[in-house]
Design an enzyme around this catalytic site. Structure first.
Site, PDB file in Angstrom:
ATOM      1  N   TRP A   1      36.842  46.458  47.252  1.00 35.87           N
ATOM      2  CA  TRP A   1      36.717  45.009  47.057  1.00 35.87           C
ATOM      3  C   TRP A   1      36.251  44.382  48.374  1.00 35.87           C
ATOM      4  CZ3 TRP A   1      41.168  41.249  48.042  1.00 35.87           C
ATOM      5  CH2 TRP A   1      40.836  39.950  47.619  1.00 35.87           C
TER       6      TRP A   1
ATOM      7  N   ASP B   1      47.185  48.048  45.996  1.00 36.90           N
ATOM      8  CA  ASP B   1      46.658  46.748  45.571  1.00 36.90           C
ATOM      9  C   ASP B   1      46.621  46.812  44.045  1.00 36.90           C
ATOM     10  OD1 ASP B   1      45.289  44.487  44.939  1.00 36.90           O
ATOM     11  OD2 ASP B   1      43.630  44.801  46.324  1.00 36.90           O
TER      12      ASP B   1
ATOM     13  N   LYS C   1      44.721  37.634  36.994  1.00 33.23           N
ATOM     14  CA  LYS C   1      43.908  38.179  35.893  1.00 33.23           C
ATOM     15  C   LYS C   1      44.731  38.328  34.633  1.00 33.23           C
ATOM     16  CE  LYS C   1      41.463  39.082  39.590  1.00 33.23           C
ATOM     17  NZ  LYS C   1      40.181  38.682  40.050  1.00 33.23           N
TER      18      LYS C   1
HETATM   19  C1  LMR Z   1      36.865  39.634  42.438  1.00 34.35           C
HETATM   20  O1  LMR Z   1      36.956  40.753  42.928  1.00 34.35           O
HETATM   21  O2  LMR Z   1      35.794  39.162  42.017  1.00 34.35           O
HETATM   22  C2  LMR Z   1      38.089  38.784  42.286  1.00 34.35           C
HETATM   23  O3  LMR Z   1      39.206  39.490  42.702  1.00 34.35           O
HETATM   24  C3  LMR Z   1      37.955  37.443  42.919  1.00 34.35           C
HETATM   25  C4  LMR Z   1      38.055  37.526  44.410  1.00 34.35           C
HETATM   26  O4  LMR Z   1      39.024  36.983  44.959  1.00 34.35           O
HETATM   27  O5  LMR Z   1      37.187  38.117  45.046  1.00 34.35           O
END
Ligand code: LMR
Length: 419
Positions: free
Chosen positions: A151, A232, A267
């Site tokens: 992420w 996470d 979510k």
């Molecule tokens: C994402 O990965 O798009 C979501 O978790 C929103 C974010 O906070 O980045």
């Protein structure tokens, strides 16, 4: 003579050229890799535009709904809420016990033994940062090992918390699956006292998860080598189910070492803007857990004092009422089913347009995202020419696909790949 002459007009001071603002020599930061796309999407005047960027669920009308169970809880709260006074530093005890029940399940040995302590954090991001701050305090300068890819915000959060960052291999771009052998071999070399950040389920961005037996192997490695697992866990319920998705947490709980879980209701409850999450610290005994709780409280106190209440009130109202909880579970299952059906529609839509590349792996991926395999130049082309927004690296939010936009998206991807 007018009255204005006698009014006290503000003195306008012109900053002289030699007085410099602290910002004068500082370059602007780049837009956020994910939310920056949402802003660009809003400005786009293309009538066919489609946002497949930020991980936000949308229904088939393209709306991010407020769940029925959440609305019902809010109605109850409107009637019953008595005060807006501060919550305890770690949050409402009923909220934190509901969080633990979701994480560990009913009749969990971790809960019964008092090994886990939880603080209500502002969203999953807040939970990650608080966990990071807490670890840094006691293991200063620790290295955190982060999935490659991961992420977009992980590096920022843990870099800001003072960690040294290293990557571990996770995804095999050739097989579009898990690079398990290299992943495990790297984790076997992680020094004691380092931290390994793992995606508890629905890996973001790849959608490629470990099987339960693999989780057991990873947790055993953590116990053996003495590194700390940090899960996470932002997508519980979007993989197989709320109960099946906790195999990562169960494996670490059974292996016995210290570990951390950052969880989120953004979510699975659709509480994105309520910033409702939790950081849970698991240690080896109730005594140690009490020590962890005291430092967790100190960390929260200096960061944001105590949590915002509304999202947590909703969650505890739903999860402490069996009928509302059933309602919520059904709604969550419905969101998952729709995402799975859009995965199939995407794979079939691309195949039926004669696209050479085999996209069938998209069906195997779990959670909200598909690591589509689209190259960055294709991603840029889709944005510029079609108003289709995909995160760099090719991550598609499958929940942004609907029966109304799927043909346009498939046509556009086919055009991009065939031109
Ligand atoms: C994402 O990965 O798009 C979501 O978790 C929103 C974010 O906070 O980045």
């Amino acid at each position: 003579m007018t009255l204005s002459k006698y009014l006290c007009l503000p003195l306008i001071i012109n900053q002289s050229d030699n007085e410099e603002s602290m910002w004068k020599s500082i370059a602007a930061a780049a837009p956020d890799a994910i939310f920056g796309l949402t802003e660009a999407f809003k400005q786009d005047t293309n009538p066919n535009k489609v946002n497949l960027g930020a991980g936000v669920y949308k229904d088939d009308q393209g709306i991010t709904p407020i769940l029925e169970s959440v609305k019902k809880a809010e109605r109850l709260l409107l009637e019953e809420e008595q005060t807006k006074s501060y919550l305890p530093i770690s949050g409402d005890p009923l909220y934190t016990s509901c969080v633990q029940r979701l994480l560990f399940g009913e009749h969990s040995a971790v809960i019964n033994s008092g090994r886990a302590v939880t603080a209500h954090a502002p969203g999953g991001t807040g939970a990650l940062r608080i966990g990071g701050e807490l670890i840094q305090k006691f293991i200063p300068g620790a290295t955190i090992w982060i999935s490659s890819p991961t992420w977009a915000n992980h590096h920022g959060i843990f870099g800001a918390a003072g960690f040294k960052l290293k990557s571990y291999p996770y995804y095999n771009r050739d097989t579009k699956g898990l690079n398990y052998d290299e992943f495990l071999a790297t984790l076997a070399e992680v020094p004691a006292g380092d931290v390994v950040l793992l995606h508890g389920c629905c890996h973001n961005p790849t959608g490629v998860d470990l099987e339960p037996d693999q989780w057991k192997e990873v947790a055993a490695l953590a116990a053996d080598k003495g590194w700390i697992g940090f899960l996470d866990f932002a997508y519980q319920g979007f993989g197989d189910s709320v109960d099946q998705d906790r195999s990562s947490v169960n494996a670490f709980a059974a292996a016995g070492p210290d570990f951390f879980v950052a969880s989120s209701f953004s979510k699975n409850f659709g509480l994105y803007n309520e910033r409702t999450g939790a950081i849970t610290v698991i240690s080896s005994s109730a005594q140690e857990a009490a020590v962890a709780q005291s430092h967790l409280d100190l960390t929260v106190r200096v960061c944001y004092s105590n949590p915002p209440a509304h999202g947590g009130l909703i969650v505890k109202t739903v999860l402490s009422n069996p009928e509302l909880e059933q309602n919520w579970r059904r709604e969550l299952e419905g969101m998952c089913r729709r995402i799975i059906s859009m995965r199939s529609a995407l794979v079939e839509g691309l195949a039926s347009r004669g696209v050479d590349q085999d996209f069938s792996y998209i069906r195997q991926q779990r959670g909200m995202f598909s690591f589509s395999g689209l190259a960055d130049d294709t991603v840029a082309w889709l944005k510029e020419h079609k108003g289709i927004y995909v995160v760099g690296g090719g991550r598609i939010n499958v929940a942004g696909l609907t029966t109304s936009n799927i043909d346009y998206v498939c046509d556009s991807i086919a055009e991009a790949l065939q031109s």
